[in-house]
Design an enzyme around this catalytic site. Structure first.
Site, PDB file in Angstrom:
ATOM      1  CG  ASP A 140       1.075  -4.053   5.207  1.00 16.18           C
ATOM      2  OD1 ASP A 140       1.823  -3.245   5.782  1.00 16.18           O
ATOM      3  OD2 ASP A 140      -0.109  -3.783   4.936  1.00 16.18           O
ATOM      4  CG  HIS A 195      -0.580  -0.026   2.520  1.00 16.91           C
ATOM      5  ND1 HIS A 195      -0.380   1.119   3.238  1.00 16.91           N
ATOM      6  CD2 HIS A 195      -0.292  -1.045   3.351  1.00 16.91           C
ATOM      7  CE1 HIS A 195      -0.004   0.800   4.475  1.00 16.91           C
ATOM      8  NE2 HIS A 195       0.066  -0.511   4.568  1.00 16.91           N
ATOM      9  CD  GLU A 209      -3.357  -1.599   5.112  1.00 19.00           C
ATOM     10  OE1 GLU A 209      -3.467  -2.647   5.757  1.00 19.00           O
ATOM     11  OE2 GLU A 209      -2.935  -0.533   5.630  1.00 19.00           O
ATOM     12  CD  GLU A 210      -1.919   2.486   7.442  1.00 18.20           C
ATOM     13  OE1 GLU A 210      -2.542   2.014   8.408  1.00 18.20           O
ATOM     14  OE2 GLU A 210      -0.716   2.237   7.215  1.00 18.20           O
TER      15      GLU A 210
HETATM   16 ZN   LIG Z   1       0.589  -1.405   6.309  1.00 16.21          ZN
END
Ligand SMILES: [Zn+2]
Length: 331
Positions: A215, A60, A192-193
């Site tokens: 990640d 991401h 993504e967060e």
């Molecule tokens: Zn991450």
């Protein structure tokens, strides 16, 4: 990888506002793939053509940040978090707004209780609110303006290792490919967060059979960390294969392929299973008809603070095993 991380460190690209980050990442991967484009939501989608199975990789682009919610008459800026920067680590942090304005996150000196977002404000050195309003408005955004540097013999510190480590290890792997028996798709995702919405739309477009999100994962090798869980991850012991988190149970099929790739290269792996967090793989599993998806995690200390720390050998091992995985035809 260090040079790529350095370049990305200067880019203000918080979750939901990734335009600047998407542009830089698209330029970085372009020399190593056949096609690259940025989709309407901001994902960078890159394709390295091969005749075999469709395989999607995700990392991401977005990171945690801040958004202006109110400008006080006295010249102080109230903000809301974008994603989950940790308020207890933010007092004194330097931030950079999208237009280059620098500020410091502060709180009242007399306040000694537990620090929550509503106790913090940003000071840009303005005499009053009118001076702030000449530069910034409600809805403007900022990220940590902290340096990226090497610490000790083998560690790197910077504000946005999450998930720029995933981005640079994937780009390094694809840049060194000698053959490409599978049809490779790279999604550098947005949001993504907060929701993994970028991974969802990317996975829907790509419609792959196999998926790996790259990640980061918290470490438990610091003082006072619980050694018995919910995790047992250390810096420098290699990437971690995820078996489970709060939102997914990883595909055993892809995990076995990753384990085999690491074994062929003699790379040590850690094992990650817990009931917290999530990653882009949750949306990859659910897209269209679904895909066999998992997460490869890079160990990281002090996540979502201005000083996230990783071990260089973990990055090298992650890139090497990803390359081996990419170069091996999936039957
Ligand atoms: Zn991450």
């Amino acid at each position: 990888m260090y040079e790529m991380l350095k370049k990305l460190n200067g880019v203000v690209s918080p979750t939901g506002q990734e335009e600047a980050g998407s542009k830089v990442v698209a330029e970085m991967i372009a020399p190593f793939v056949d096609e690259v484009r940025i989709d309407p939501i901001g994902n960078v989608i890159a394709h390295k053509k091969g005749n075999g199975k469709r395989v999607m990789f995700a990392a991401h682009i977005d990171c945690v940040g801040l958004m202006v919610t109110y400008i006080e008459d006295g010249g102080f800026i109230r903000f809301a978090p974008l994603g989950g920067p940790r308020p207890d680590t933010m007092n004194g942090a330097r931030v950079q707004f999208f237009d280059g304005t620098i500020g410091i996150v502060c709180k009242d000196d007399a306040f000694t209780g537990s620090v929550t977002y509503d106790k913090l404000f940003i000071d840009i050195g303005a005499k009053d609110g009118d001076e702030v309003k000449q530069k910034l408005r409600i809805g403007d955004y900022a990220t940590f303006d902290s340096p990226l540097y090497q610490l000790g013999q083998s560690r790197l510190v910077g504000p946005y290792m999450d998930d720029r480590l995933g981005i640079v290890t994937l780009i390094k792997a694809v840049s060194e490919l000698k053959n490409c028996p599978n049809d490779l798709w790279f999604a550098f995702t947005v949001l993504e967060e907060v929701s993994s919405a970028g991974a969802k739309t990317a996975a829907t477009q790509i419609d792959a059979e196999y998926g790996v999100a790259v990640d980061v994962i918290f470490c438990s090798d610091v003082p006072d960390a619980k050694k018995d869980g919910p995790r047992d991850i250390q810096l420098g012991k290699g990437p971690a294969i995820k078996y489970m988190d709060r939102l997914t149970i990883s595909s055993p099929k892809v995990n076995r392929l990753l384990e085999a790739a690491a074994e062929r290269k003699g790379i040590a792996l850690q094992r990650e299973a817990h009931n917290i967090g999530g990653s882009d793989s949750q949306e990859m599993q659910r897209a269209l008809g679904g895909m066999y998806a998992t997460t490869l995690s890079i160990p990281l200390r002090y996540m979502h603070t201005p000083a996230e720390m990783c071990e260089i050998s973990d990055l090298e091992d992650t890139a090497a095993m990803l390359r081996e995985f990419m170069e091996t035809e999936i039957k």
